[in-house]
Motif scaffolding. Structure first.
Motif, PDB file in Angstrom:
ATOM      1  N   PRO A 193       0.813  -1.222   0.000  1.00 14.82           N
ATOM      2  CA  PRO A 193       0.000   0.000   0.000  1.00 14.82           C
ATOM      3  C   PRO A 193       0.842   1.266   0.000  1.00 14.82           C
ATOM      4  O   PRO A 193       1.935   1.301   0.574  1.00 14.82           O
ATOM      5  CB  PRO A 193      -0.796  -0.118   1.304  1.00 14.82           C
ATOM      6  CG  PRO A 193      -0.001  -1.045   2.156  1.00 14.82           C
ATOM      7  CD  PRO A 193       0.722  -1.971   1.249  1.00 14.82           C
ATOM      8  N   ARG A 194       0.319   2.282  -0.670  1.00 13.11           N
ATOM      9  CA  ARG A 194       0.982   3.601  -0.652  1.00 13.11           C
ATOM     10  C   ARG A 194       0.673   4.284   0.671  1.00 13.11           C
ATOM     11  O   ARG A 194      -0.401   4.066   1.242  1.00 13.11           O
ATOM     12  CB  ARG A 194       0.416   4.496  -1.769  1.00 13.11           C
ATOM     13  CG  ARG A 194       0.560   3.976  -3.191  1.00 13.11           C
ATOM     14  CD  ARG A 194       1.980   4.069  -3.707  1.00 13.11           C
ATOM     15  NE  ARG A 194       2.596   2.747  -3.679  1.00 13.11           N
ATOM     16  CZ  ARG A 194       3.880   2.500  -3.544  1.00 13.11           C
ATOM     17  NH1 ARG A 194       4.731   3.444  -3.394  1.00 13.11           N
ATOM     18  NH2 ARG A 194       4.349   1.281  -3.542  1.00 13.11           N
ATOM     19  N   PRO A 195       1.583   5.125   1.166  1.00  8.56           N
ATOM     20  CA  PRO A 195       1.263   5.892   2.375  1.00  8.56           C
ATOM     21  C   PRO A 195       0.010   6.729   2.170  1.00  8.56           C
ATOM     22  O   PRO A 195      -0.282   7.149   1.048  1.00  8.56           O
ATOM     23  CB  PRO A 195       2.494   6.784   2.568  1.00  8.56           C
ATOM     24  CG  PRO A 195       3.583   6.101   1.830  1.00  8.56           C
ATOM     25  CD  PRO A 195       2.936   5.384   0.684  1.00  8.56           C
ATOM     26  N   TYR A 218      -1.201  -4.754  17.222  1.00  8.86           N
ATOM     27  CA  TYR A 218      -2.194  -4.723  16.147  1.00  8.86           C
ATOM     28  C   TYR A 218      -2.304  -6.096  15.471  1.00  8.86           C
ATOM     29  O   TYR A 218      -3.406  -6.583  15.193  1.00  8.86           O
ATOM     30  CB  TYR A 218      -1.821  -3.640  15.138  1.00  8.86           C
ATOM     31  CG  TYR A 218      -2.858  -3.434  14.055  1.00  8.86           C
ATOM     32  CD1 TYR A 218      -4.117  -2.938  14.368  1.00  8.86           C
ATOM     33  CD2 TYR A 218      -2.582  -3.753  12.730  1.00  8.86           C
ATOM     34  CE1 TYR A 218      -5.084  -2.758  13.379  1.00  8.86           C
ATOM     35  CE2 TYR A 218      -3.532  -3.575  11.733  1.00  8.86           C
ATOM     36  CZ  TYR A 218      -4.777  -3.079  12.061  1.00  8.86           C
ATOM     37  OH  TYR A 218      -5.724  -2.914  11.083  1.00  8.86           O
ATOM     38  N   ALA A 219      -1.139  -6.724  15.227  1.00 11.95           N
ATOM     39  CA  ALA A 219      -1.155  -8.051  14.587  1.00 11.95           C
ATOM     40  C   ALA A 219      -1.918  -9.047  15.469  1.00 11.95           C
ATOM     41  O   ALA A 219      -2.747  -9.822  14.980  1.00 11.95           O
ATOM     42  CB  ALA A 219       0.271  -8.535  14.338  1.00 11.95           C
ATOM     43  N   ARG A 220      -1.670  -8.995  16.775  1.00 19.13           N
ATOM     44  CA  ARG A 220      -2.390  -9.895  17.692  1.00 19.13           C
ATOM     45  C   ARG A 220      -3.871  -9.567  17.705  1.00 19.13           C
ATOM     46  O   ARG A 220      -4.722 -10.453  17.676  1.00 19.13           O
ATOM     47  CB  ARG A 220      -1.826  -9.782  19.112  1.00 19.13           C
ATOM     48  CG  ARG A 220      -0.514 -10.494  19.257  1.00 19.13           C
ATOM     49  CD  ARG A 220      -0.263 -10.974  20.679  1.00 19.13           C
ATOM     50  NE  ARG A 220       1.085 -11.501  20.748  1.00 19.13           N
ATOM     51  CZ  ARG A 220       2.158 -10.753  21.009  1.00 19.13           C
ATOM     52  NH1 ARG A 220       2.021  -9.470  21.269  1.00 19.13           N
ATOM     53  NH2 ARG A 220       3.351 -11.302  21.023  1.00 19.13           N
ATOM     54  N   ASN A 221      -4.161  -8.274  17.723  1.00 15.30           N
ATOM     55  CA  ASN A 221      -5.554  -7.836  17.724  1.00 15.30           C
ATOM     56  C   ASN A 221      -6.300  -8.324  16.482  1.00 15.30           C
ATOM     57  O   ASN A 221      -7.487  -8.640  16.522  1.00 15.30           O
ATOM     58  CB  ASN A 221      -5.586  -6.302  17.804  1.00 15.30           C
ATOM     59  CG  ASN A 221      -6.984  -5.768  17.662  1.00 15.30           C
ATOM     60  OD1 ASN A 221      -7.402  -5.392  16.571  1.00 15.30           O
ATOM     61  ND2 ASN A 221      -7.728  -5.758  18.758  1.00 15.30           N
ATOM     62  N   HIS A 303      -1.080  -2.049   5.689  1.00 16.02           N
ATOM     63  CA  HIS A 303      -1.809  -0.774   5.521  1.00 16.02           C
ATOM     64  C   HIS A 303      -1.656   0.108   6.757  1.00 16.02           C
ATOM     65  O   HIS A 303      -1.544   1.330   6.638  1.00 16.02           O
ATOM     66  CB  HIS A 303      -3.291  -1.052   5.216  1.00 16.02           C
ATOM     67  CG  HIS A 303      -3.517  -1.410   3.775  1.00 16.02           C
ATOM     68  ND1 HIS A 303      -4.115  -0.572   2.872  1.00 16.02           N
ATOM     69  CD2 HIS A 303      -3.185  -2.527   3.081  1.00 16.02           C
ATOM     70  CE1 HIS A 303      -4.146  -1.155   1.677  1.00 16.02           C
ATOM     71  NE2 HIS A 303      -3.593  -2.350   1.788  1.00 16.02           N
ATOM     72  N   PHE A 304      -1.660  -0.490   7.915  1.00 14.50           N
ATOM     73  CA  PHE A 304      -1.473   0.272   9.155  1.00 14.50           C
ATOM     74  C   PHE A 304      -0.123   1.005   9.107  1.00 14.50           C
ATOM     75  O   PHE A 304      -0.027   2.214   9.378  1.00 14.50           O
ATOM     76  CB  PHE A 304      -1.544  -0.692  10.349  1.00 14.50           C
ATOM     77  CG  PHE A 304      -1.149  -0.107  11.685  1.00 14.50           C
ATOM     78  CD1 PHE A 304      -1.641   1.117  12.110  1.00 14.50           C
ATOM     79  CD2 PHE A 304      -0.271  -0.786  12.525  1.00 14.50           C
ATOM     80  CE1 PHE A 304      -1.277   1.655  13.348  1.00 14.50           C
ATOM     81  CE2 PHE A 304       0.094  -0.264  13.761  1.00 14.50           C
ATOM     82  CZ  PHE A 304      -0.409   0.960  14.168  1.00 14.50           C
ATOM     83  N   ALA A 312       5.774  -0.700   3.459  1.00 16.80           N
ATOM     84  CA  ALA A 312       5.440  -2.025   4.015  1.00 16.80           C
ATOM     85  C   ALA A 312       4.928  -2.928   2.906  1.00 16.80           C
ATOM     86  O   ALA A 312       4.177  -2.489   2.043  1.00 16.80           O
ATOM     87  CB  ALA A 312       4.369  -1.880   5.095  1.00 16.80           C
ATOM     88  N   ILE A 313       5.363  -4.190   2.931  1.00 18.37           N
ATOM     89  CA  ILE A 313       4.877  -5.174   1.952  1.00 18.37           C
ATOM     90  C   ILE A 313       4.329  -6.378   2.705  1.00 18.37           C
ATOM     91  O   ILE A 313       5.025  -6.980   3.545  1.00 18.37           O
ATOM     92  CB  ILE A 313       6.004  -5.638   1.005  1.00 18.37           C
ATOM     93  CG1 ILE A 313       6.515  -4.448   0.194  1.00 18.37           C
ATOM     94  CG2 ILE A 313       5.506  -6.738   0.080  1.00 18.37           C
ATOM     95  CD1 ILE A 313       7.452  -4.827  -0.924  1.00 18.37           C
TER      96      ILE A 313
END
Ligand code: SF4
Ligand code: SF4
Length: 487
Positions: A193-195, A218-221, A303-304, A312-313
């Motif tokens: 995703p683009r910023p 966040y990943a755990r959430n 995306h976060f 991020a990829i």
């Protein structure tokens, strides 16, 4: 003296009550796990422990332990129990290789893996008679005949006569439903995703501590069960792009640059019940369901991070940047097992992996030593049970592409998947680390992660309780085979 003997007798009684309760708990959990063989052995073990307790109480009643012989037997019992406890409870020497992560296994030159040569990319992406097809098999002639044969076998909708046909139709439908999710999330805008435009090129200022806490949280959430961070070792990034979706053929063969400093690697748990059905079709629903969950987590996490202004990829079933297992080892999620999967302390190999590569500043985790290498040297159960003999049965790892490992033959494994029409998973099902993490198994895992003798003891116990070739577990009612087949 009398008081000392009374204390010794009382401690002995408490010890025997505790061991009988643990035995009872194990018996109950074996029934809950629907493990018939283990239930019988656990029941016998519990009866033995109960009988020992009754005999002990009767001997106390008769004043036996206050005689010279009784006291000698009591003390001998203590010596036996204490020495046994020292043997299996103490922390034995760590494995320095494991503590270095994937680097500890490197003994020679490691060539980066070309994604085009991966069995899935060859069979999934390459269209017969396309330019890419010709180019690829000119370079990799050794695969051409083999891949032709493999393509005739097909996937889960492949030829008739495979393991659960013709009654697995609804399970294939469920598998394909989950498989659609990673494909939806494999467009460049989704995985890279683009910023956010409102940031106008700025980045949120965030300390590595805070970024680490937020990313892991966040990943755990979003559903990850285990999360770790590593600095990316470029050796584990693919050299060239080979898996193509959405007809993005201009990417095929493109060089992949290891541009990101960090990888956030996560694992999601695969259901003990569904994995227990391998090689039958419910295990395939579980694998694909986990891949879908992994794609959902990785995409949102990417995306976060992009919304914070960083690159991020997302890495998931339909877009990988590199090899997930060595990255997960380096991120401290577990160790590489004989079966070729990551083995985690918390869930064994019953996990699927996903990741996000990023330049967000983060704090890496350290690799772990949980005794997998030593345990696999003793165990070999996956190799013995593998129907296609794809897992090496030799005691020690050998060198493959500059790295020490038990080299899985992914060609024969994948060919077997084509023959049966599922993704098999027998190796994962039979692995002693795959047991549901009930109370007794949690204790066993604690012991085998810290002590070499415990590994030997519990590898033998696993053979006794579950068998050298454990049986397939009952299929959950909702995933049972259909009486009607496709018209
Ligand atoms: S998935 Fe099946 S065929 Fe493949 S290595 Fe595991 S047990 Fe063997
Ligand atoms: S089955 Fe045994 S040898 Fe195979 S990965 Fe599991 S612990 Fe290691």
């Amino acid at each position: 003296m009398d008081a000392v003997v009374t204390i010794l007798i009382a401690i002995g009684a408490v010890g025997l009550i505790v061991q009988a309760l643990v035995g009872l708990n194990f018996f109950v959990t074996c029934i809950w796990e629907k493990e018939r063989r283990a239930s019988v052995f656990a029941g016998l073990q519990f009866l033995g422990m109960g009988a020992l307790l009754v005999i002990y109480v009767l001997l106390i009643w008769n004043g036996f332990f206050r005689t010279t012989l009784g006291l000698a037997i009591l003390i001998a019992g203590y010596v036996l129990v204490v020495s046994g406890a020292i043997v299996v409870l103490r922390r034995t020497a760590p494995n320095p290789r494991a503590l270095q992560g994937s680097k500890g296994l490197i003994v020679g030159e490691v060539k980066r893996q070309d994604e085009r040569a991966i069995v899935f990319a060859r069979n999934r992406s390459l269209r017969i008679d396309s330019e890419q097809y010709k180019t690829f098999y000119m370079q990799y002639r050794e695969y051409e005949e083999y891949d032709k044969r493999r393509r005739q076998l097909g996937g889960p909708l492949g030829h008739p006569g495979v393991i659960d046909k013709p009654h697995e139709g609804p399970n294939v439908a469920a598998t394909l439903a989950s498989a659609s999710i990673p494909t939806h999330l494999s467009t460049p805008g989704a995985f890279n995703p683009r910023p956010h435009p409102e940031l106008k090129g700025k980045k949120y200022e965030v300390s590595p501590e805070e970024a680490t806490e937020r990313a892991k949280g966040y990943a755990r959430n979003r559903g990850a069960d285990l999360v770790g961070i590593t600095e990316v070792n470029p050796l584990w990034i693919y050299s060239h792009r080979g898996e193509i979706f959405h007809n993005n053929w201009e990417d095929w063969g493109k060089e992949i640059k290891a541009e990101h400093k960090y990888a956030i690697v996560f694992a999601t748990e695969m259901s003990f019940e569904m994995v227990g059905t391998g090689p039958h079709s419910p295990t395939m629903i579980e694998s694909m369901g986990n891949y879908a969950q992994g794609a959902y987590i990785a995409t949102q996490l990417a995306h976060f991070i992009a919304n914070l202004g960083y690159s991020a990829i997302a890495c998931h079933l339909r877009h990988y940047e590199g090899l997930m297992v060595p990255l997960a080892v380096d991120a401290g999620l577990g160790e590489l097992g004989r079966l070729g999967y990551l083995i985690t302390k918390e869930l064994g190999p019953r996990v699927r992996l996903g990741a996000v590569m990023t330049d967000l500043p983060l704090i890496p985790d350290k690799p772990v030593d949980i005794g997998v290498e030593d345990f696999c040297r003793i165990c070999k159960k996956c190799a013995v049970c593998c129907p296609s003999n794809s897992i090496p049965v030799v005691k020690d790892q050998t060198v493959a592409n500059g790295s020490l490992r038990w080299k899985l033959n992914d060609e024969t494994c994948f060919e077997y998947w084509g023959k049966i029409g599922t993704d098999c998973n027998i190796c994962m099902r039979v692995c002693p680390w795959s047991h549901a993490r009930t109370f007794p198994h949690k204790i066993i895992v604690e012991l085998i992660t810290r002590n070499k003798s415990a590994r030997r003891l519990f590898s033998i116990m696993d053979d006794i309780f579950y068998g050298k070739k454990p049986k397939v577990k009952a299929i959950p009612k909702w995933a049972r085979f259909s009486k009607r087949s496709k018209q």
